[in-house]
Design an enzyme around this catalytic site. Sequence first.
Site, PDB file in Angstrom:
ATOM      1  N   LYS A  78       5.047  -7.836  -9.687  1.00 45.81           N
ATOM      2  CA  LYS A  78       4.554  -6.949 -10.747  1.00 45.81           C
ATOM      3  C   LYS A  78       5.575  -5.833 -10.984  1.00 45.81           C
ATOM      4  CE  LYS A  78       0.210  -4.478 -11.839  1.00 45.81           C
ATOM      5  NZ  LYS A  78      -1.130  -4.120 -11.324  1.00 45.81           N
ATOM      6  N   SER A 153      -5.129  -5.024 -14.259  1.00 45.51           N
ATOM      7  CA  SER A 153      -3.866  -4.729 -14.874  1.00 45.51           C
ATOM      8  C   SER A 153      -2.755  -5.718 -14.515  1.00 45.51           C
ATOM      9  CB  SER A 153      -3.417  -3.326 -14.486  1.00 45.51           C
ATOM     10  OG  SER A 153      -3.228  -3.248 -13.093  1.00 45.51           O
ATOM     11  N   SER A 177      -7.622  -4.914 -10.174  1.00 44.20           N
ATOM     12  CA  SER A 177      -6.500  -5.421 -10.951  1.00 44.20           C
ATOM     13  C   SER A 177      -5.832  -6.710 -10.509  1.00 44.20           C
ATOM     14  CB  SER A 177      -5.433  -4.338 -11.088  1.00 44.20           C
ATOM     15  OG  SER A 177      -5.960  -3.302 -11.901  1.00 44.20           O
TER      16      SER A 177
END
Lengths: 496, 94
Positions: A78, A153, A177
């Site tokens: 990420k 997210s 997330s």
Amino acid sequence: MELCKKTIYELNELLKRREISCVDITKSFLERIKEHDSSINAYITVCEEKALLQAKEADNKLKEGKITHLTGIPIGVKDNYLTRDILTTCASKILSNYVPPYNATVVDKIFDAGGVVIGKTNLDEFAMGSSNESSYYGAVKNPWDLARTPGGSSGGSGAAVASCEAVAALGTDTGGSVRLPASFCNVTSLKPTYGRVSRFGIVAYASSLDQVGPIGRDVRDLAILSKYIFGYDPLDSTSIRADIPDYLENLPKDPSEIKGMKIGIPKEYFFKDGIDPDVLDSLSFARDIFVDMGCEVSDVSLPHTEYAIATYYIIATAEASSNLARYDGIRFGYRTENHDDLAELYMNSRKEGFGEEVKRRIMLGTYVLSAGYYDAYYAKAQRVRTLIKEDFDRVFSTYDLILVPTSPTTAFKLGERVDDPLKMYLSDIFTISVNLAGIPSLALPCGFSKSNLPIGMQLLGSYLSEAKLFQAGHAFQLATDFHKYLPPLNKKGDKG
Amino acid sequence: MINVNDVKYIAKLARLEFGEDELINFTHKFNEILKYVEKLNEVDTENVEATSHVVPITNVVRKDESLKRWSESKILEMAPESNDNFFIVPKVLS
């Protein structure tokens, strides 16, 4: 053979038998990314050259007889994890030019194990969101239906694994997330016990809630990954010293091995109004599977569940307002050209650099911490947090696990909730208590809706109980095959 | 309920600024969220201690020794403006 569709475990077996090379594996994934990512947008940066170099190095290690489970395995990271000399943006304009001088500890661990970082995955800006629609680099599309969100997210990480653009990915989970994308994209993910994985080098959103979360094709792959990423780090003062069992070794060979596990079903997570009937059906089916495997399943109560979202959005935003104060245009990142003095430099760099949702959360956090409001909001939320944690402690004194849905709905459409922040926040209703309590949660597929959209469930455990979660989750995946389904992407990346 | 002026004040504290057109929409959404979090007033927290941290560890310290990790030039690489070993900023004292 399509290497990009294999799991870490399967690829490792092929490598051990010298049937393939690490370079073969990385090339397969790079090819897959070239084919599909223009329609999914899971990656902000694809590290083609570096990945191939890492793969070649891994092949050299193999020749010397040095192999770990992660040797040659392409992992997406990420884009809020610092990666040395590789652009790290947090999907924000304010860091769109930021190239870190060091790796996050977890990234170093992947490299030390011979893993390959294939690219930096897309996310909601600064990890603030539930749909990956707030990224400066554009929304991520759900590989199961490109008109829908992949969840957030860590939407990029979830979508990358779901579409076979990475074998596994690392995300972060502050309020759900990594679990929401797992549910929306039909992959498996873990939010570990708080403190299990070092947060050093991972851009902070809410420091008492953030945790690294691996996302993979199945529980077995997560059991493998956890062995490498868990562990005490002196560079992270919130990291804990705790034994790391051999999760892979401890996985059951047969579903019946989890006979006798006591599983609680909290009534507060199963209301009729507001949960998709398909979700309720899938959870009911999952409950039956656990009963068939010999588990004792019964109803429990987590009475403060309804206060979790309010508690979270006070605590997380308060911490975020503090953590994001460093983005000031002075030492790194975006600096405005519109300034006559220092005050304007700060104001305009932040005004021009941050997106709307990030600003909203900074504002909320600033407000609840401001003079006159601190006790009413922040101090109050911290007390409710204690009550939420105690609800779990009480249940886990007699139960091994808790079973809940991950989301009240399947993946919603892009644009559906962007203008209604409160509605967006309520997407996290089943995931958020876990972060407040610091307990671990395993999110895995448990069905499909009538319109073929994935449905996910969570297994929650007490502090440091990842072994139990993996055992129960793996048993479920031996008894079912939901996790094996891949989205219907055809060659052009359109919905098949 | 907070109004547009309250939002302007909070923004100043956070070193943010909103355009006039953005302000009304922002204030409206902000109030919706504040109204929702008022929910916490329903909870009796009379004798409850605050949890600031879920992990049972406190006061993690290390020796006060410099762990020099990177050169000054490496750190200044990302600076929007720099000169020698300094970050360049607008005048602080006028």
